[in-house]
Design a protein around this motif. Structure first.
Motif, short mmCIF file in Angstrom:
data_model
loop_
_atom_site.label_atom_id
_atom_site.label_comp_id
_atom_site.label_asym_id
_atom_site.label_seq_id
_atom_site.Cartn_x
_atom_site.Cartn_y
_atom_site.Cartn_z
N ASP A 128 0.82 -1.20 0.00
CA ASP A 128 0.00 0.00 0.00
C ASP A 128 0.86 1.26 0.00
O ASP A 128 0.49 2.28 -0.60
N ILE A 129 2.00 1.23 0.70
CA ILE A 129 2.90 2.38 0.72
C ILE A 129 3.40 2.67 -0.69
O ILE A 129 3.47 3.83 -1.13
N GLU A 130 3.73 1.61 -1.43
CA GLU A 130 4.18 1.80 -2.81
C GLU A 130 3.08 2.40 -3.66
O GLU A 130 3.32 3.29 -4.48
N LYS A 131 1.86 1.92 -3.46
CA LYS A 131 0.72 2.46 -4.20
C LYS A 131 0.45 3.90 -3.79
O LYS A 131 0.10 4.75 -4.63
N LEU A 132 0.61 4.20 -2.50
CA LEU A 132 0.36 5.53 -1.99
C LEU A 132 1.32 6.57 -2.59
O LEU A 132 0.96 7.73 -2.77
N ALA A 133 2.52 6.14 -2.89
CA ALA A 133 3.53 7.08 -3.39
C ALA A 133 3.31 7.47 -4.85
O ALA A 133 3.82 8.50 -5.31
N GLU A 134 2.53 6.66 -5.59
CA GLU A 134 2.30 6.94 -7.00
C GLU A 134 1.26 8.04 -7.17
O GLU A 134 0.27 8.09 -6.43
N PRO A 135 1.44 8.95 -8.16
CA PRO A 135 0.41 9.97 -8.43
C PRO A 135 -0.84 9.33 -9.01
O PRO A 135 -0.79 8.25 -9.60
N THR A 136 -1.97 10.00 -8.85
CA THR A 136 -3.23 9.52 -9.42
C THR A 136 -3.89 10.65 -10.18
O THR A 136 -3.62 11.83 -9.92
N ARG A 137 -4.78 10.31 -11.12
CA ARG A 137 -5.41 11.31 -11.97
C ARG A 137 -6.92 11.24 -11.84
O ARG A 137 -7.50 10.18 -11.65
N LEU A 138 -7.55 12.43 -11.92
CA LEU A 138 -9.00 12.53 -11.92
C LEU A 138 -9.38 13.76 -12.74
O LEU A 138 -8.92 14.87 -12.47
N ASN A 139 -10.20 13.53 -13.77
CA ASN A 139 -10.66 14.62 -14.65
C ASN A 139 -9.48 15.41 -15.22
O ASN A 139 -9.43 16.65 -15.12
N ASP A 140 -8.52 14.68 -15.77
CA ASP A 140 -7.33 15.29 -16.42
C ASP A 140 -6.47 16.10 -15.46
O ASP A 140 -5.67 16.94 -15.88
N ARG A 141 -6.63 15.85 -14.17
CA ARG A 141 -5.77 16.52 -13.19
C ARG A 141 -5.01 15.49 -12.40
O ARG A 141 -5.56 14.45 -12.01
N THR A 142 -3.73 15.75 -12.18
CA THR A 142 -2.87 14.81 -11.45
C THR A 142 -2.75 15.22 -9.99
O THR A 142 -2.52 16.39 -9.67
N TYR A 143 -2.93 14.24 -9.12
CA TYR A 143 -2.77 14.47 -7.68
C TYR A 143 -1.55 13.66 -7.22
O TYR A 143 -1.50 12.44 -7.40
N ARG A 144 -0.58 14.36 -6.65
CA ARG A 144 0.66 13.70 -6.30
C ARG A 144 0.46 12.70 -5.16
O ARG A 144 -0.49 12.79 -4.39
N GLY A 145 1.39 11.77 -5.07
CA GLY A 145 1.33 10.77 -4.02
C GLY A 145 1.85 11.30 -2.70
O GLY A 145 2.15 12.49 -2.56
N PHE A 146 1.98 10.41 -1.72
CA PHE A 146 2.47 10.78 -0.39
C PHE A 146 3.84 10.16 -0.16
O PHE A 146 4.03 8.95 -0.37
N ASN A 147 4.77 10.99 0.27
CA ASN A 147 6.13 10.54 0.56
C ASN A 147 6.32 10.53 2.07
O ASN A 147 6.30 11.57 2.72
#
Length: 325
Positions: free
Chosen positions: A213-232
């Motif tokens: 889950d930590i690895e997944k959490l660190a990856e950015p995600t997208r919604l409506n053509d906008r990127t939301y950065r992950g958590f470090n």
């Protein structure tokens, strides 16, 4: 009931029908207990028959245990030692309050903490808050027992009928009464305490899910053509935000923008809203119905626990051992 079982001391290590045995135990006949106690009082204290209203039977102490039975002793031995010694460091005061269904108020002055004991029978860890406590220990190296105890049942609150001196009554959230007829609701509350603690331990026992889950959490995600950065988790900003979620009352009453602003006073309301959206899109929290409250997902609980362990058990102890240049 015709259910076959094997027993060591006060521990069942084998039952032919676990579900039937549990159902039988859950149907605790308080009225039958009341009649039995009255008969014993009449037998051993004959003058009691002169009391117009008889005896009032109350609860002085109570405990409820949940046993996890292992098939082989070596399996429990490998797991138990690491589990107990990790829990000593990972369980914080807010966690203890949450296990016991309470909110930890900043002005709380009662006894609260963790105790670790080594006995002839083995080791035992105890998390206590006032008159209530949760203990973890092994029985016969084949059963891991989680046990919630209470020396004053009014510590727990539940929804019940409250009768006032003027003769009126109302249904409200109030302290549990000490009468033996409080045993059924008390059983439900103590079992819930055990289950919350076991859920916490399950994440301590197997960190592999948290690592993924930590690895997944660190990856950015997208919604409506906008990127939301992950958590470090090595970023002070991100780690502080994640650890702010560890407040025990958030698990019980839900997380809101206002609660997060109290924990993170440097952030504005709009900044907290964006943070909550990032947490929701990364699967850490979820929104309930049409409210403004958020609750942890299973992944969220694993992530927060891993973040806490990372800081408390790895980063801080390692840096403390490094001598300054």
């Amino acid at each position: 009931e015709g259910i076959e079982f094997s027993q060591l001391d006060n521990t069942f290590v084998g039952i032919s029908d676990w579900e039937a045995a549990q159902a039988h135990a859950d149907e605790f006949p308080v009225d039958k207990l009341h009649r039995l106690l009255d008969r014993l009082a009449k037998l051993y204290c004959p003058p009691s028959s002169r009391f117009e209203y008889g005896y009032h039977w109350s609860i002085l102490q109570a405990e409820y245990a949940t046993d996890i039975v292992f098939k082989r002793q070596d399996e429990l031995r490998r797991l138990y030692d690491a589990l107990v010694r990790t829990a000593v460091h990972a369980v914080k005061p807010a966690h203890v309050a949450t296990f016991l269904g309470r909110k930890l108020h900043p002005l709380y002055e009662g006894d609260l903490g963790n105790d670790f004991h080594t006995r002839v029978e083995g080791t035992c860890i105890k998390h206590h808050m006032g008159p209530a406590a949760i203990k973890l220990y092994d029985k016969q190296s084949i059963v891991m027992r989680v046990e919630t105890t209470v020396n004053d049942v009014t510590f727990f609150r539940h929804h019940r009928k409250v009768e006032h001196r003027d003769g009126s009554s109302e249904m409200k959230f109030a302290a549990m009464q000490k009468t033996i007829y409080s045993l059924p609701p008390l059983q439900e509350l103590l079992l819930a305490c055990n289950r919350r603690y076991i859920a916490f331990l399950s994440d301590l026992a197997d960190p592999s899910g948290g690592v993924r889950d930590i690895e997944k959490l660190a990856e950015p995600t997208r919604l409506n053509d906008r990127t939301y950065r992950g958590f470090n988790l090595f970023s002070k900003e991100d780690l502080t935000a994640l650890l702010a979620l560890c407040d025990g009352k958030n698990v019980i009453s839900g997380l809101t923008n206002r609660m997060m602003r109290r924990a993170l006073p440097s952030l504005s309301s709009s900044q907290v809203s964006r943070l909550l959206k990032r947490l929701r899109l990364h699967g850490v929290i979820k929104k309930i119905g049409k409210t403004y409250k958020y609750y942890f997902t299973q992944m969220g609980r694993r992530v927060i626990l891993t973040a806490l362990k990372l800081r408390e058990l790895v980063v801080i102890p390692t840096l403390a051992q490094i001598a300054p240049a």
